[in-house]
Design a protein around this motif. Structure first.
Motif, PDB file in Angstrom:
ATOM      1  N   VAL A   5       0.898  -1.261  -0.147  1.00  0.00           N
ATOM      2  CA  VAL A   5       0.009  -0.045  -0.088  1.00  0.00           C
ATOM      3  C   VAL A   5       0.894   1.218   0.262  1.00  0.00           C
ATOM      4  O   VAL A   5       1.734   1.464   1.004  1.00  0.00           O
ATOM      5  N   ASP A   6       0.749   1.924  -0.756  1.00  0.00           N
ATOM      6  CA  ASP A   6       1.686   3.271  -1.200  1.00  0.00           C
ATOM      7  C   ASP A   6       1.100   4.420  -1.532  1.00  0.00           C
ATOM      8  O   ASP A   6       0.071   4.430  -2.062  1.00  0.00           O
ATOM      9  N   ASN A   7       1.299   5.606  -1.103  1.00  0.00           N
ATOM     10  CA  ASN A   7       0.994   6.757  -1.636  1.00  0.00           C
ATOM     11  C   ASN A   7       1.398   7.179  -2.663  1.00  0.00           C
ATOM     12  O   ASN A   7       2.353   6.921  -3.067  1.00  0.00           O
ATOM     13  N   PRO A   8       0.478   8.102  -3.463  1.00  0.00           N
ATOM     14  CA  PRO A   8       1.149   8.668  -4.863  1.00  0.00           C
ATOM     15  C   PRO A   8       2.201   9.389  -4.603  1.00  0.00           C
ATOM     16  O   PRO A   8       2.390  10.199  -3.456  1.00  0.00           O
ATOM     17  N   PHE A   9       2.896   9.744  -5.639  1.00  0.00           N
ATOM     18  CA  PHE A   9       4.134  10.787  -5.473  1.00  0.00           C
ATOM     19  C   PHE A   9       4.397  11.402  -7.091  1.00  0.00           C
ATOM     20  O   PHE A   9       3.843  10.755  -7.953  1.00  0.00           O
ATOM     21  N   TRP A  10       4.909  12.381  -6.895  1.00  0.00           N
ATOM     22  CA  TRP A  10       5.015  13.106  -8.183  1.00  0.00           C
ATOM     23  C   TRP A  10       6.891  13.264  -8.108  1.00  0.00           C
ATOM     24  O   TRP A  10       7.381  13.526  -7.160  1.00  0.00           O
ATOM     25  N   VAL A  11       7.357  13.007  -9.327  1.00  0.00           N
ATOM     26  CA  VAL A  11       8.851  13.218  -9.501  1.00  0.00           C
ATOM     27  C   VAL A  11       9.010  14.929 -10.028  1.00  0.00           C
ATOM     28  O   VAL A  11       8.455  15.429 -10.615  1.00  0.00           O
ATOM     29  N   LEU A  12       9.499  15.456  -8.898  1.00  0.00           N
ATOM     30  CA  LEU A  12       9.493  17.079  -8.935  1.00  0.00           C
ATOM     31  C   LEU A  12      10.706  17.249  -9.474  1.00  0.00           C
ATOM     32  O   LEU A  12      10.692  18.487 -10.034  1.00  0.00           O
ATOM     33  N   ASP A  13      12.049  16.583  -9.586  1.00  0.00           N
ATOM     34  CA  ASP A  13      13.023  16.911 -10.230  1.00  0.00           C
ATOM     35  C   ASP A  13      14.030  15.775 -10.566  1.00  0.00           C
ATOM     36  O   ASP A  13      13.850  14.730 -10.011  1.00  0.00           O
ATOM     37  N   MET A  14      14.974  15.936 -11.620  1.00  0.00           N
ATOM     38  CA  MET A  14      15.737  15.067 -11.844  1.00  0.00           C
ATOM     39  C   MET A  14      17.242  15.490 -12.220  1.00  0.00           C
ATOM     40  O   MET A  14      17.289  16.462 -12.706  1.00  0.00           O
ATOM     41  N   PHE A  15      18.151  14.735 -11.561  1.00  0.00           N
ATOM     42  CA  PHE A  15      19.796  15.400 -11.683  1.00  0.00           C
ATOM     43  C   PHE A  15      20.475  14.113 -12.299  1.00  0.00           C
ATOM     44  O   PHE A  15      20.188  12.974 -11.927  1.00  0.00           O
ATOM     45  N   ASN A  16      21.150  14.592 -13.221  1.00  0.00           N
ATOM     46  CA  ASN A  16      22.195  13.357 -13.916  1.00  0.00           C
ATOM     47  C   ASN A  16      23.407  13.921 -13.845  1.00  0.00           C
ATOM     48  O   ASN A  16      23.733  14.786 -14.150  1.00  0.00           O
ATOM     49  N   ASN A  17      24.271  13.077 -13.582  1.00  0.00           N
ATOM     50  CA  ASN A  17      25.932  12.896 -13.676  1.00  0.00           C
ATOM     51  C   ASN A  17      26.398  14.083 -13.003  1.00  0.00           C
ATOM     52  O   ASN A  17      27.306  15.162 -13.335  1.00  0.00           O
ATOM     53  N   VAL A  18      25.804  14.405 -11.522  1.00  0.00           N
ATOM     54  CA  VAL A  18      26.209  15.248 -10.720  1.00  0.00           C
ATOM     55  C   VAL A  18      27.698  15.197  -9.994  1.00  0.00           C
ATOM     56  O   VAL A  18      27.708  13.792  -9.563  1.00  0.00           O
ATOM     57  N   ASN A  19      28.326  16.078  -9.761  1.00  0.00           N
ATOM     58  CA  ASN A  19      29.607  15.924  -9.086  1.00  0.00           C
ATOM     59  C   ASN A  19      29.761  16.849  -8.128  1.00  0.00           C
ATOM     60  O   ASN A  19      29.190  18.017  -8.003  1.00  0.00           O
ATOM     61  N   GLY A  20      30.191  16.454  -6.825  1.00  0.00           N
ATOM     62  CA  GLY A  20      30.604  17.482  -5.807  1.00  0.00           C
ATOM     63  C   GLY A  20      29.440  17.612  -4.994  1.00  0.00           C
ATOM     64  O   GLY A  20      28.789  16.772  -4.660  1.00  0.00           O
ATOM     65  N   SER A  21      29.073  18.852  -4.398  1.00  0.00           N
ATOM     66  CA  SER A  21      28.030  19.131  -3.636  1.00  0.00           C
ATOM     67  C   SER A  21      27.148  20.138  -4.163  1.00  0.00           C
ATOM     68  O   SER A  21      27.591  20.877  -5.136  1.00  0.00           O
ATOM     69  N   GLY A  22      26.062  20.379  -3.771  1.00  0.00           N
ATOM     70  CA  GLY A  22      25.246  21.479  -3.925  1.00  0.00           C
ATOM     71  C   GLY A  22      23.902  21.242  -3.262  1.00  0.00           C
ATOM     72  O   GLY A  22      23.409  20.537  -2.500  1.00  0.00           O
ATOM     73  N   SER A  23      22.971  22.374  -3.486  1.00  0.00           N
ATOM     74  CA  SER A  23      21.545  22.245  -2.750  1.00  0.00           C
ATOM     75  C   SER A  23      20.584  23.053  -3.706  1.00  0.00           C
ATOM     76  O   SER A  23      21.137  23.623  -4.734  1.00  0.00           O
ATOM     77  N   LYS A  24      19.480  22.711  -3.480  1.00  0.00           N
ATOM     78  CA  LYS A  24      18.342  23.238  -4.151  1.00  0.00           C
ATOM     79  C   LYS A  24      17.010  23.393  -3.476  1.00  0.00           C
ATOM     80  O   LYS A  24      16.772  22.598  -2.588  1.00  0.00           O
ATOM     81  N   THR A  25      16.484  24.581  -3.513  1.00  0.00           N
ATOM     82  CA  THR A  25      15.337  24.900  -2.506  1.00  0.00           C
ATOM     83  C   THR A  25      14.007  24.925  -3.457  1.00  0.00           C
ATOM     84  O   THR A  25      14.095  25.510  -4.529  1.00  0.00           O
ATOM     85  N   TYR A  26      12.940  24.126  -3.061  1.00  0.00           N
ATOM     86  CA  TYR A  26      11.690  23.815  -4.207  1.00  0.00           C
ATOM     87  C   TYR A  26      10.504  24.819  -3.259  1.00  0.00           C
ATOM     88  O   TYR A  26      10.848  25.331  -2.100  1.00  0.00           O
ATOM     89  N   SER A  27       9.925  25.006  -4.053  1.00  0.00           N
ATOM     90  CA  SER A  27       8.504  26.130  -3.679  1.00  0.00           C
ATOM     91  C   SER A  27       7.339  25.095  -3.420  1.00  0.00           C
ATOM     92  O   SER A  27       6.709  24.918  -4.332  1.00  0.00           O
TER      93      SER A  27
END
Length: 86
Positions: free
Chosen positions: A17-39
């Motif tokens: 039993v699972d709740n539905p979800f939405w793919v909010l964002d996709m990252f590919n071939n990321v290196n190092g560090s970072g951050s992102k703030t969503y609304s």
């Protein structure tokens, strides 16, 4: 109000039993560090990072605080950000 799905196997046994979800964002071939703030309203929704590919021998790290996702130790990292209702 409630949302969800029910999954049954061929014998009729409920498996998940699972709740539905939405793919909010996709990252590919990321290196190092970072951050992102969503609304979005963090009292109604939450985010999760799902990593599915990274360089062997490394361990990517994620930190989520409200609507901000921070990642570190990324090496050829592929991941998506999932949004679900609380």
């Amino acid at each position: 109000m409630s949302y969800g799905i029910q999954v049954f196997d061929s014998a009729g046994t409920q498996r998940l039993v699972d709740n539905p979800f939405w793919v909010l964002d996709m990252f590919n071939n990321v290196n190092g560090s970072g951050s992102k703030t969503y609304s979005f309203d963090a009292s109604l929704f939450k985010i999760e990072a799902i990593a599915f590919c990274w360089k062997y021998g490394t361990t990517p790290s994620f930190k989520i605080s409200g609507a901000t996702l921070t990642y570190s130790n990324a090496s050829s990292l592929w991941f998506f950000v999932k949004l679900t209702a609380v």
